[in-house]
Scaffold this motif. Structure first.
Motif, PDB file in Angstrom:
ATOM      1  N   ASN A 122     141.598 -26.027  10.726  1.00  0.00           N
ATOM      2  CA  ASN A 122     141.542 -24.569  10.705  1.00  0.00           C
ATOM      3  C   ASN A 122     140.142 -24.071  11.050  1.00  0.00           C
ATOM      4  N   GLN A 123     140.053 -22.782  11.327  1.00  0.00           N
ATOM      5  CA  GLN A 123     138.815 -22.186  11.817  1.00  0.00           C
ATOM      6  C   GLN A 123     137.633 -22.440  10.891  1.00  0.00           C
ATOM      7  N   GLU A 124     137.865 -22.445   9.590  1.00  0.00           N
ATOM      8  CA  GLU A 124     136.783 -22.648   8.627  1.00  0.00           C
ATOM      9  C   GLU A 124     136.176 -24.039   8.719  1.00  0.00           C
ATOM     10  N   SER A 125     136.905 -24.969   9.305  1.00  0.00           N
ATOM     11  CA  SER A 125     136.422 -26.354   9.431  1.00  0.00           C
ATOM     12  C   SER A 125     135.842 -26.647  10.808  1.00  0.00           C
ATOM     13  N   ILE A 126     135.720 -25.603  11.641  1.00  0.00           N
ATOM     14  CA  ILE A 126     135.101 -25.737  12.956  1.00  0.00           C
ATOM     15  C   ILE A 126     133.794 -24.957  12.912  1.00  0.00           C
ATOM     16  N   VAL A 127     132.681 -25.664  12.929  1.00  0.00           N
ATOM     17  CA  VAL A 127     131.388 -25.023  12.723  1.00  0.00           C
ATOM     18  C   VAL A 127     130.449 -25.326  13.889  1.00  0.00           C
ATOM     19  N   GLY A 128     129.357 -24.590  13.935  1.00  0.00           N
ATOM     20  CA  GLY A 128     128.372 -24.806  14.980  1.00  0.00           C
ATOM     21  C   GLY A 128     126.973 -24.811  14.412  1.00  0.00           C
ATOM     22  N   TRP A 129     126.093 -25.444  15.156  1.00  0.00           N
ATOM     23  CA  TRP A 129     124.661 -25.413  14.823  1.00  0.00           C
ATOM     24  C   TRP A 129     123.878 -25.284  16.115  1.00  0.00           C
ATOM     25  N   ASP A 130     122.810 -24.493  16.056  1.00  0.00           N
ATOM     26  CA  ASP A 130     121.962 -24.306  17.223  1.00  0.00           C
ATOM     27  C   ASP A 130     120.549 -23.978  16.754  1.00  0.00           C
ATOM     28  N   PRO A 131     119.520 -24.597  17.329  1.00  0.00           N
ATOM     29  CA  PRO A 131     118.152 -24.374  16.865  1.00  0.00           C
ATOM     30  C   PRO A 131     117.652 -22.949  17.099  1.00  0.00           C
ATOM     31  N   PHE A 132     118.264 -22.229  18.049  1.00  0.00           N
ATOM     32  CA  PHE A 132     117.820 -20.869  18.354  1.00  0.00           C
ATOM     33  C   PHE A 132     118.755 -19.802  17.813  1.00  0.00           C
ATOM     34  N   PHE A 133     120.053 -20.084  17.772  1.00  0.00           N
ATOM     35  CA  PHE A 133     121.018 -19.034  17.472  1.00  0.00           C
ATOM     36  C   PHE A 133     121.823 -19.280  16.202  1.00  0.00           C
ATOM     37  N   ALA A 134     121.765 -20.457  15.646  1.00  0.00           N
ATOM     38  CA  ALA A 134     122.485 -20.735  14.396  1.00  0.00           C
ATOM     39  C   ALA A 134     121.717 -21.769  13.591  1.00  0.00           C
ATOM     40  N   SER A 135     120.401 -21.591  13.526  1.00  0.00           N
ATOM     41  CA  SER A 135     119.560 -22.586  12.853  1.00  0.00           C
ATOM     42  C   SER A 135     119.696 -22.531  11.333  1.00  0.00           C
ATOM     43  N   ASP A 136     120.184 -21.394  10.824  1.00  0.00           N
ATOM     44  CA  ASP A 136     120.341 -21.261   9.375  1.00  0.00           C
ATOM     45  C   ASP A 136     121.668 -21.819   8.885  1.00  0.00           C
ATOM     46  N   SER A 137     122.577 -22.088   9.831  1.00  0.00           N
ATOM     47  CA  SER A 137     123.867 -22.637   9.412  1.00  0.00           C
ATOM     48  C   SER A 137     123.693 -24.070   8.927  1.00  0.00           C
ATOM     49  N   GLU A 138     124.471 -24.410   7.945  1.00  0.00           N
ATOM     50  CA  GLU A 138     124.358 -25.745   7.342  1.00  0.00           C
ATOM     51  C   GLU A 138     124.882 -26.805   8.308  1.00  0.00           C
ATOM     52  N   LYS A 139     124.110 -27.879   8.463  1.00  0.00           N
ATOM     53  CA  LYS A 139     124.565 -29.000   9.275  1.00  0.00           C
ATOM     54  C   LYS A 139     125.497 -29.870   8.420  1.00  0.00           C
ATOM     55  N   LYS A 140     126.774 -29.589   8.500  1.00  0.00           N
ATOM     56  CA  LYS A 140     127.730 -30.343   7.702  1.00  0.00           C
ATOM     57  C   LYS A 140     128.031 -31.680   8.362  1.00  0.00           C
ATOM     58  N   GLN A 141     128.377 -32.657   7.547  1.00  0.00           N
ATOM     59  CA  GLN A 141     128.830 -33.929   8.086  1.00  0.00           C
ATOM     60  C   GLN A 141     130.330 -33.846   8.335  1.00  0.00           C
ATOM     61  N   VAL A 142     130.708 -34.117   9.560  1.00  0.00           N
ATOM     62  CA  VAL A 142     132.107 -33.997   9.966  1.00  0.00           C
ATOM     63  C   VAL A 142     132.511 -35.267  10.720  1.00  0.00           C
ATOM     64  N   PRO A 143     133.813 -35.508  10.862  1.00  0.00           N
ATOM     65  CA  PRO A 143     134.251 -36.716  11.567  1.00  0.00           C
ATOM     66  C   PRO A 143     134.152 -36.623  13.079  1.00  0.00           C
ATOM     67  N   LEU A 144     133.921 -35.420  13.628  1.00  0.00           N
ATOM     68  CA  LEU A 144     133.808 -35.290  15.074  1.00  0.00           C
ATOM     69  C   LEU A 144     132.702 -34.293  15.422  1.00  0.00           C
TER      70      LEU A 144
END
Length: 266
Positions: A145-167
């Motif tokens: 589901n959408q809540e389990s699809i996340v992103g990280w970016d050093p410029f635009f989403a650097s505050d988002s948590e880097k979660k450990q995921v299987p893919l």
């Protein structure tokens, strides 16, 4: 000729060469061992310059060509991977407009509607976003589901948590890694033990053997593209951070599996 330590495999035989154009003179290093090419640190754009450049990227699902590009990446990646429970996906380097996350969300939603049907038309012939989503929804394994699809970016989403995921998906990002070992270590940290990482980037063509060949290569012309890989360099970068190289899902998609006891070497 100046020699430097290779940023990809660590060997000490990366020799420098210049690429001179009407606009600039840029120094690159090519490793004698793995064949990878890196832009000299002194030629990097500043972080603010990079940020402005990335904001100009017009990566939107409304661009059907770009949507097909994303869809092909997903189709090739999943057709290569073994069947496994996908409880979460992380888009590493999601950019100012996280189109890959948006596409995955649409696919997941369509799959949960239980209204998908097989489209006989080849994917690259799909003429609308809706048709692309329908095709991918039928063809791909269940997307979380959408809540389990996340992103990280050093410029635009650097505050988002880097979660450990299987893919972990890394599409058109590895060429921006100023320090490839650090970039691959970041990918490994985001991946669960036993999980998978898919790296999509355009590798150095086998026939590119001289600086003049490289000068003519269009992929280097984006000034934020600073690291250019061979398959051998990919293997070395993955191995350095505990990821086993599984092979190519396509000529430009490289698949890794994170070891159960992976230790980052830095």
């Amino acid at each position: 000729m100046i020699f430097s330590r290779c940023k990809f495999c660590g060997h000490e035989e990366a020799s420098s060469f210049l690429v001179v154009t009407k606009k600039r003179s840029s120094e690159y290093f090519r490793c004698k061992y793995c064949g990878a090419i890196s832009l000299s640190d002194k030629c990097f754009l500043s972080p603010s310059q990079q940020h402005e450049r990335y904001k100009q990227h017009n990566n939107a699902l409304e661009d059907l060509g770009y949507t097909r590009f994303l869809g092909e990446f997903l189709l090739k990646t999943f057709s290569f991977l073994p069947s496994f429970p996908i409880s979460g996906i992380l888009d590493y380097g999601s950019g100012p407009n996280p189109a890959l996350i948006q596409l995955l969300g649409l696919i997941a939603k369509k799959q949960r509607e239980n209204k998908t049907y097989k489209i006989e038309t080849p994917f690259l012939h799909c003429q609308t976003l809706e048709a692309c989503v329908e095709y991918l929804s039928f063809t791909l394994p269940p997307i979380p589901n959408q809540e389990s699809i996340v992103g990280w970016d050093p410029f635009f989403a650097s505050d988002s948590e880097k979660k450990q995921v299987p893919l972990v998906l890394c599409l058109e990002v590895a060429e921006h890694f100023e320090q490839p070992w650090e970039g691959f270590a970041g990918l490994s940290r985001c991946c669960c033990a036993g999980g998978f990482v898919a790296v999509g980037t355009l590798p150095i063509p086998d026939e590119m053997v001289t600086p003049d060949d490289f000068k003519k290569w269009w992929y280097k012309d984006d000034r934020t593209h600073v690291s250019f890989y061979t398959e051998k360099a990919m293997v070395a970068c993955g191995k350095n951070c505990g990821m086993e190289y599984l092979g190519k899902a396509s000529p430009r998609i490289f698949i890794f599996k994170k070891g159960e006891d992976a230790l980052l070497k830095g």
